[in-house]
Design a protein around this motif. Structure first.
Motif, PDB file in Angstrom:
ATOM      1  N   LYS A 141       0.830  -1.206   0.000  1.00 13.44           N
ATOM      2  CA  LYS A 141       0.000   0.000   0.000  1.00 13.44           C
ATOM      3  C   LYS A 141       0.868   1.262   0.000  1.00 13.44           C
ATOM      4  O   LYS A 141       1.832   1.359   0.746  1.00 13.44           O
ATOM      5  CB  LYS A 141      -0.945   0.027   1.204  1.00 13.44           C
ATOM      6  N   ILE A 142       0.512   2.199  -0.871  1.00 15.71           N
ATOM      7  CA  ILE A 142       1.276   3.443  -0.968  1.00 15.71           C
ATOM      8  C   ILE A 142       0.827   4.414   0.125  1.00 15.71           C
ATOM      9  O   ILE A 142      -0.266   4.282   0.681  1.00 15.71           O
ATOM     10  CB  ILE A 142       1.140   4.072  -2.375  1.00 15.71           C
ATOM     11  N   SER A 143       1.659   5.400   0.397  1.00 15.20           N
ATOM     12  CA  SER A 143       1.382   6.389   1.442  1.00 15.20           C
ATOM     13  C   SER A 143       0.209   7.277   1.036  1.00 15.20           C
ATOM     14  O   SER A 143      -0.181   7.327  -0.132  1.00 15.20           O
ATOM     15  CB  SER A 143       2.616   7.262   1.680  1.00 15.20           C
ATOM     16  N   THR A 144      -0.318   8.021   1.987  1.00 11.69           N
ATOM     17  CA  THR A 144      -1.423   8.946   1.726  1.00 11.69           C
ATOM     18  C   THR A 144      -1.014   9.996   0.693  1.00 11.69           C
ATOM     19  O   THR A 144      -1.794  10.329  -0.201  1.00 11.69           O
ATOM     20  CB  THR A 144      -1.867   9.631   3.031  1.00 11.69           C
ATOM     21  N   GLY A 145       0.203  10.507   0.818  1.00 13.52           N
ATOM     22  CA  GLY A 145       0.700  11.505  -0.135  1.00 13.52           C
ATOM     23  C   GLY A 145       0.782  10.931  -1.542  1.00 13.52           C
ATOM     24  O   GLY A 145       0.388  11.580  -2.515  1.00 13.52           O
ATOM     25  N   GLU A 146       1.300   9.703  -1.644  1.00 17.97           N
ATOM     26  CA  GLU A 146       1.381   9.068  -2.966  1.00 17.97           C
ATOM     27  C   GLU A 146      -0.014   8.743  -3.495  1.00 17.97           C
ATOM     28  O   GLU A 146      -0.249   8.800  -4.696  1.00 17.97           O
ATOM     29  CB  GLU A 146       2.230   7.800  -2.901  1.00 17.97           C
ATOM     30  N   ARG A 147      -0.947   8.420  -2.621  1.00 18.05           N
ATOM     31  CA  ARG A 147      -2.328   8.144  -3.052  1.00 18.05           C
ATOM     32  C   ARG A 147      -2.942   9.402  -3.680  1.00 18.05           C
ATOM     33  O   ARG A 147      -3.599   9.337  -4.712  1.00 18.05           O
ATOM     34  CB  ARG A 147      -3.175   7.673  -1.867  1.00 18.05           C
ATOM     35  N   ARG A 148      -2.714  10.568  -3.041  1.00 20.59           N
ATOM     36  CA  ARG A 148      -3.226  11.834  -3.607  1.00 20.59           C
ATOM     37  C   ARG A 148      -2.578  12.106  -4.965  1.00 20.59           C
ATOM     38  O   ARG A 148      -3.240  12.564  -5.901  1.00 20.59           O
ATOM     39  CB  ARG A 148      -2.973  12.997  -2.650  1.00 20.59           C
ATOM     40  N   LEU A 149      -1.279  11.831  -5.054  1.00 19.38           N
ATOM     41  CA  LEU A 149      -0.560  12.016  -6.318  1.00 19.38           C
ATOM     42  C   LEU A 149      -1.118  11.086  -7.392  1.00 19.38           C
ATOM     43  O   LEU A 149      -1.327  11.504  -8.533  1.00 19.38           O
ATOM     44  CB  LEU A 149       0.926  11.728  -6.088  1.00 19.38           C
ATOM     45  N   LEU A 150      -1.390   9.841  -7.017  1.00 19.53           N
ATOM     46  CA  LEU A 150      -1.987   8.889  -7.950  1.00 19.53           C
ATOM     47  C   LEU A 150      -3.350   9.379  -8.419  1.00 19.53           C
ATOM     48  O   LEU A 150      -3.657   9.331  -9.608  1.00 19.53           O
ATOM     49  CB  LEU A 150      -2.114   7.503  -7.308  1.00 19.53           C
ATOM     50  N   ASP A 151      -4.163   9.872  -7.498  1.00 21.42           N
ATOM     51  CA  ASP A 151      -5.493  10.379  -7.872  1.00 21.42           C
ATOM     52  C   ASP A 151      -5.386  11.539  -8.859  1.00 21.42           C
ATOM     53  O   ASP A 151      -6.129  11.605  -9.834  1.00 21.42           O
ATOM     54  CB  ASP A 151      -6.276  10.814  -6.630  1.00 21.42           C
ATOM     55  N   THR A 152      -4.433  12.441  -8.605  1.00 16.93           N
ATOM     56  CA  THR A 152      -4.218  13.579  -9.509  1.00 16.93           C
ATOM     57  C   THR A 152      -3.767  13.090 -10.879  1.00 16.93           C
ATOM     58  O   THR A 152      -4.308  13.498 -11.909  1.00 16.93           O
ATOM     59  CB  THR A 152      -3.165  14.547  -8.925  1.00 16.93           C
ATOM     60  N   ALA A 153      -2.771  12.202 -10.905  1.00 16.58           N
ATOM     61  CA  ALA A 153      -2.238  11.687 -12.166  1.00 16.58           C
ATOM     62  C   ALA A 153      -3.318  10.929 -12.939  1.00 16.58           C
ATOM     63  O   ALA A 153      -3.448  11.082 -14.156  1.00 16.58           O
ATOM     64  CB  ALA A 153      -1.036  10.784 -11.904  1.00 16.58           C
ATOM     65  N   ARG A 154      -4.103  10.126 -12.227  1.00 21.15           N
ATOM     66  CA  ARG A 154      -5.155   9.351 -12.893  1.00 21.15           C
ATOM     67  C   ARG A 154      -6.202  10.284 -13.505  1.00 21.15           C
ATOM     68  O   ARG A 154      -6.654  10.080 -14.625  1.00 21.15           O
ATOM     69  CB  ARG A 154      -5.791   8.382 -11.902  1.00 21.15           C
ATOM     70  N   GLN A 155      -6.559  11.338 -12.781  1.00 25.07           N
ATOM     71  CA  GLN A 155      -7.545  12.298 -13.294  1.00 25.07           C
ATOM     72  C   GLN A 155      -7.013  13.003 -14.544  1.00 25.07           C
ATOM     73  O   GLN A 155      -7.737  13.169 -15.520  1.00 25.07           O
ATOM     74  CB  GLN A 155      -7.904  13.311 -12.212  1.00 25.07           C
ATOM     75  N   ILE A 156      -5.741  13.384 -14.520  1.00 23.79           N
ATOM     76  CA  ILE A 156      -5.134  14.048 -15.680  1.00 23.79           C
ATOM     77  C   ILE A 156      -5.094  13.094 -16.875  1.00 23.79           C
ATOM     78  O   ILE A 156      -5.477  13.468 -17.988  1.00 23.79           O
ATOM     79  CB  ILE A 156      -3.713  14.561 -15.330  1.00 23.79           C
ATOM     80  N   LEU A 157      -4.655  11.860 -16.634  1.00 26.30           N
ATOM     81  CA  LEU A 157      -4.571  10.867 -17.706  1.00 26.30           C
ATOM     82  C   LEU A 157      -5.953  10.581 -18.293  1.00 26.30           C
ATOM     83  O   LEU A 157      -6.146  10.628 -19.512  1.00 26.30           O
ATOM     84  CB  LEU A 157      -3.954   9.568 -17.169  1.00 26.30           C
ATOM     85  N   VAL A 158      -6.911  10.306 -17.428  1.00 26.32           N
ATOM     86  CA  VAL A 158      -8.261   9.971 -17.899  1.00 26.32           C
ATOM     87  C   VAL A 158      -8.888  11.144 -18.635  1.00 26.32           C
ATOM     88  O   VAL A 158      -9.497  10.965 -19.694  1.00 26.32           O
ATOM     89  CB  VAL A 158      -9.148   9.491 -16.716  1.00 26.32           C
ATOM     90  N   SER A 159      -8.715  12.370 -18.117  1.00 25.59           N
ATOM     91  CA  SER A 159      -9.335  13.530 -18.769  1.00 25.59           C
ATOM     92  C   SER A 159      -8.812  13.706 -20.189  1.00 25.59           C
ATOM     93  O   SER A 159      -9.570  14.026 -21.108  1.00 25.59           O
ATOM     94  CB  SER A 159      -9.129  14.808 -17.948  1.00 25.59           C
ATOM     95  N   GLU A 160      -7.511  13.464 -20.399  1.00 27.28           N
ATOM     96  CA  GLU A 160      -6.971  13.600 -21.751  1.00 27.28           C
ATOM     97  C   GLU A 160      -7.430  12.461 -22.651  1.00 27.28           C
ATOM     98  O   GLU A 160      -7.783  12.676 -23.813  1.00 27.28           O
ATOM     99  CB  GLU A 160      -5.441  13.688 -21.742  1.00 27.28           C
ATOM    100  N   LEU A 161      -7.454  11.246 -22.120  1.00 32.86           N
ATOM    101  CA  LEU A 161      -7.892  10.112 -22.939  1.00 32.86           C
ATOM    102  C   LEU A 161      -9.379  10.214 -23.287  1.00 32.86           C
ATOM    103  O   LEU A 161      -9.794   9.781 -24.364  1.00 32.86           O
ATOM    104  CB  LEU A 161      -7.579   8.786 -22.229  1.00 32.86           C
ATOM    105  N   VAL A 162     -10.183  10.803 -22.398  1.00 35.87           N
ATOM    106  CA  VAL A 162     -11.605  11.021 -22.687  1.00 35.87           C
ATOM    107  C   VAL A 162     -11.741  11.868 -23.951  1.00 35.87           C
ATOM    108  O   VAL A 162     -12.511  11.539 -24.857  1.00 35.87           O
ATOM    109  CB  VAL A 162     -12.321  11.699 -21.487  1.00 35.87           C
ATOM    110  N   LEU A 163     -10.976  12.962 -24.020  1.00 30.95           N
ATOM    111  CA  LEU A 163     -11.058  13.843 -25.179  1.00 30.95           C
ATOM    112  C   LEU A 163     -10.358  13.255 -26.407  1.00 30.95           C
ATOM    113  O   LEU A 163     -10.816  13.424 -27.532  1.00 30.95           O
ATOM    114  CB  LEU A 163     -10.490  15.222 -24.847  1.00 30.95           C
ATOM    115  N   ALA A 164      -9.255  12.537 -26.193  1.00 31.92           N
ATOM    116  CA  ALA A 164      -8.510  11.960 -27.313  1.00 31.92           C
ATOM    117  C   ALA A 164      -9.269  10.813 -27.967  1.00 31.92           C
ATOM    118  O   ALA A 164      -9.204  10.631 -29.187  1.00 31.92           O
ATOM    119  CB  ALA A 164      -7.136  11.478 -26.845  1.00 31.92           C
ATOM    120  N   CYS A 165      -9.982  10.026 -27.168  1.00 31.06           N
ATOM    121  CA  CYS A 165     -10.666   8.826 -27.673  1.00 31.06           C
ATOM    122  C   CYS A 165     -12.165   9.035 -27.848  1.00 31.06           C
ATOM    123  O   CYS A 165     -12.856   8.130 -28.307  1.00 31.06           O
ATOM    124  CB  CYS A 165     -10.426   7.655 -26.719  1.00 31.06           C
ATOM    125  N   ASP A 166     -12.671  10.197 -27.423  1.00 27.27           N
ATOM    126  CA  ASP A 166     -14.097  10.517 -27.509  1.00 27.27           C
ATOM    127  C   ASP A 166     -14.953   9.457 -26.817  1.00 27.27           C
ATOM    128  O   ASP A 166     -15.897   8.922 -27.394  1.00 27.27           O
ATOM    129  CB  ASP A 166     -14.512  10.701 -28.978  1.00 27.27           C
TER     130      ASP A 166
END
Length: 164
Positions: free
Chosen positions: A118-143
């Motif tokens: 299990k990753i730390s709380t800080g890394e979990r927040r970082l993962l959530d941010t990174a996942r949101q950024i990745l998903v938001s771009e793929l949503v627009l890129a892949c429609d």
């Protein structure tokens, strides 16, 4: 030159669509701003048009770049060394870079790390941010919608986990 209707990525915030150009006075200065609408939560962001290059605003990736993101998510990560705060700082720099490839690496590495230990709380927040950024771009890129993109990313990462 970016214009209304363009799909763009704002580093550390994710992808959005330029909905308009408006003039506003901020701190006594009148200037033109791109008005971005972000797919997550419908947040609106104002970006000074004369500061676009400095903040790293860029267009959303195309299909060839989506294929490279898929490859990154499927490729096992290299050896993870160092303390969690070193990893945290290295991952934060990758996210700030604005590169979809580096963000994909952060998502892959932290999600796979979390399965092992299990990753730390800080890394979990970082993962959530990174996942949101990745998903938001793929949503627009892949429609596609966010839920199907998230499920797709999860499946790609599952392929990357031996014995899962």
């Amino acid at each position: 030159m970016l214009t209304v209707g363009d799909k763009v990525v704002y580093p550390m915030h994710g992808a959005g669509i330029i909905e308009g150009i408006e003039e506003h006075e901020v701190m006594g200065q009148r200037q033109l701003y791109f008005i971005l609408t972000m797919p997550f939560g419908g947040m609106r962001v104002m970006i000074p048009m004369n500061n676009v290059e400095n903040i790293g605003l860029r267009e959303v990736i195309g299909q060839p770049e989506v294929e490279k993101v898929i490859d990154i998510l499927r490729t096992p990560p290299g050896q993870v060394n160092g303390s969690w705060n070193r990893r945290f700082n290295a991952n934060l720099l990758k996210i700030k870079s604005g590169s979809i490839y580096e963000v994909a690496e952060v998502v892959r590495n932290l999600m796979l790390q979390d399965r092992v230990k299990k990753i730390s709380t800080g890394e979990r927040r970082l993962l959530d941010t990174a996942r949101q950024i990745l998903v938001s771009e793929l949503v627009l890129a892949c429609d596609k919608d966010a839920e199907s993109i998230e499920a797709w990313v999860y499946e790609l990462l599952k392929e990357n986990t031996p014995g899962d």
